[in-house]
Scaffold this motif. Structure first.
Motif, PDB file in Angstrom:
ATOM      1  N   ILE A  43       0.858  -1.183   0.000  1.00 21.69           N
ATOM      2  CA  ILE A  43       0.000   0.000   0.000  1.00 21.69           C
ATOM      3  C   ILE A  43       0.893   1.232   0.000  1.00 21.69           C
ATOM      4  N   THR A  44       0.672   2.147  -0.936  1.00 19.78           N
ATOM      5  CA  THR A  44       1.395   3.426  -0.937  1.00 19.78           C
ATOM      6  C   THR A  44       0.421   4.541  -0.588  1.00 19.78           C
ATOM      7  N   LEU A  45       0.953   5.551   0.110  1.00 19.51           N
ATOM      8  CA  LEU A  45       0.112   6.647   0.582  1.00 19.51           C
ATOM      9  C   LEU A  45       0.844   7.970   0.456  1.00 19.51           C
ATOM     10  N   ASP A  46       0.228   8.935  -0.204  1.00 21.33           N
ATOM     11  CA  ASP A  46       0.706  10.323  -0.141  1.00 21.33           C
ATOM     12  C   ASP A  46      -0.484  11.208   0.190  1.00 21.33           C
ATOM     13  N   ILE A  47      -0.382  11.916   1.300  1.00 21.30           N
ATOM     14  CA  ILE A  47      -1.503  12.742   1.748  1.00 21.30           C
ATOM     15  C   ILE A  47      -0.981  13.773   2.750  1.00 21.30           C
ATOM     16  N   GLY A  48      -1.687  14.904   2.854  1.00 19.19           N
ATOM     17  CA  GLY A  48      -1.331  15.927   3.829  1.00 19.19           C
ATOM     18  C   GLY A  48      -1.041  17.286   3.229  1.00 19.19           C
ATOM     19  N   ALA A  49      -0.566  17.305   1.984  1.00 20.23           N
ATOM     20  CA  ALA A  49      -0.200  18.583   1.368  1.00 20.23           C
ATOM     21  C   ALA A  49      -1.400  19.506   1.241  1.00 20.23           C
ATOM     22  N   ASN A  50      -2.528  18.968   0.805  1.00 15.28           N
ATOM     23  CA  ASN A  50      -3.712  19.812   0.635  1.00 15.28           C
ATOM     24  C   ASN A  50      -4.234  20.356   1.959  1.00 15.28           C
ATOM     25  N   ASP A  51      -4.036  19.613   3.036  1.00 11.90           N
ATOM     26  CA  ASP A  51      -4.412  20.108   4.360  1.00 11.90           C
ATOM     27  C   ASP A  51      -3.662  21.394   4.663  1.00 11.90           C
ATOM     28  N   LEU A  52      -2.345  21.384   4.391  1.00  9.36           N
ATOM     29  CA  LEU A  52      -1.513  22.545   4.692  1.00  9.36           C
ATOM     30  C   LEU A  52      -1.748  23.691   3.714  1.00  9.36           C
ATOM     31  N   LEU A  53      -1.896  23.364   2.441  1.00 10.55           N
ATOM     32  CA  LEU A  53      -2.076  24.404   1.431  1.00 10.55           C
ATOM     33  C   LEU A  53      -3.396  25.146   1.608  1.00 10.55           C
TER      34      LEU A  53
END
Length: 289
Positions: free
Chosen positions: A114-124
């Motif tokens: 499983i690959t996951l990329d998340i969090g950038a939109n929260d900060l932006l």
């Protein structure tokens, strides 16, 4: 007996050499891997678009597709499911994981990787740069005086001490949810690259570019602050629950030097095909250890 890492297997020369993950029944006996990708527009494969463009979003080859294709070409892929969505924040992924008997839950329960990329939109979102569109931020910046710019920088510093830890906490919760659904899955969590390198020499207006130049290192520091806290959190989780790995993409995408900025990030925060391949390579580096 279920194993978390069962073998090493030769991959194509364009990628790094080995990957071995999963359950004996799926990966050792049948040499097949079920792969699930979760995340935001990077997992979805959104193409770069000129800042402020009203064009419809376009999608192409994402880093999960490179991982998928190499698994397939080596006879290792059993199934592939990509749930990446442009604009996704941590709460979107968490909600998908909590939806009983959903496609996401079912796919994760069977996955070896499983690959996951998340969090950038929260900060932006705090910078009024939803989905990575910094046009609003740049429009505001054009009319700011030095005091206003200093205040914006102060606000960004506050994000490092408040929004960053909270976002990382949300990501950690997602990883814990995945482990609850599938304790044996190998989870690879992406740290973000220097997404704002395209702003170098961005504007033909010298006055605006000088303001942008002041902001660039602050944006980079925000990303790095997130990466540092995320890596610490993922490393801590891996001690208690093996099979969780942090993946750095900072150097793979050009790092501080930005040597590949024009090739990988010519228009906005979304990579070209070459950029997505570089991100996939960073994942293989970790998978092959």
């Amino acid at each position: 007996m279920i194993m978390r890492k069962i073998a090493t297997m030769l991959l194509s020369l364009s990628m790094l050499s080995t990957v071995a993950i999963g359950k004996v029944s799926a990966a050792e006996n049948n040499k097949s891997i079920d792969y699930v990708a979760l995340g935001d527009s990077l997992a979805a494969g959104q193409k770069p678009t000129a800042i402020g463009s009203a064009s419809t979003k376009l999608y192409g080859t994402s880093y999960p597709k490179f991982i998928r294709d190499d698994l397939s070409s080596n006879g290792l892929l059993n199934s592939y499911a990509n749930f990446g969505m442009s604009g996704y924040e941590t709460w979107n992924v968490a909600n998908d994981l909590m939806t009983t008997d959903s496609a996401t839950q079912n796919a994760i329960s069977e996955a070896e990787i499983i690959t996951l990329d998340i969090g950038a939109n929260d900060l932006l979102a705090y910078l009024e740069a939803e989905e990575g569109d910094v046009s609003n931020l740049l429009d505001r910046l054009a009319y700011m005086d030095q005091d206003q710019i200093n205040y914006l920088i102060y606000q960004m510093d506050l994000l490092k001490s408040s929004a960053v830890p909270y976002t990382v906490y949300q990501v950690s919760t997602i990883v814990a949810q995945i482990k609850t659904l599938n304790p044996d899955a190998q989870i690879y969590v992406m740290g973000y690259y220097n997404a704002f390198s395209f702003l170098n020499d961005f504007s033909d207006d010298p006055a605006l570019q000088s303001k942008i130049d002041i902001l660039i290192p602050e944006l980079e520091e925000l990303i790095q602050a997130y990466n540092i806290v995320l890596e610490q959190a993922i490393t801590a989780m891996s001690y208690q629950s093996p099979g969780i790995t942090y993946v750095s993409t900072w150097e793979a995408m050009g790092g501080d030097v930005n040597s590949n900025a024009r090739t990988y990030l010519p228009l906005d925060i979304h990579p070209t095909v070459q950029g997505y391949r570089a991100i996939a390579q960073a994942f293989w580096d970790e998978m092959s250890e």
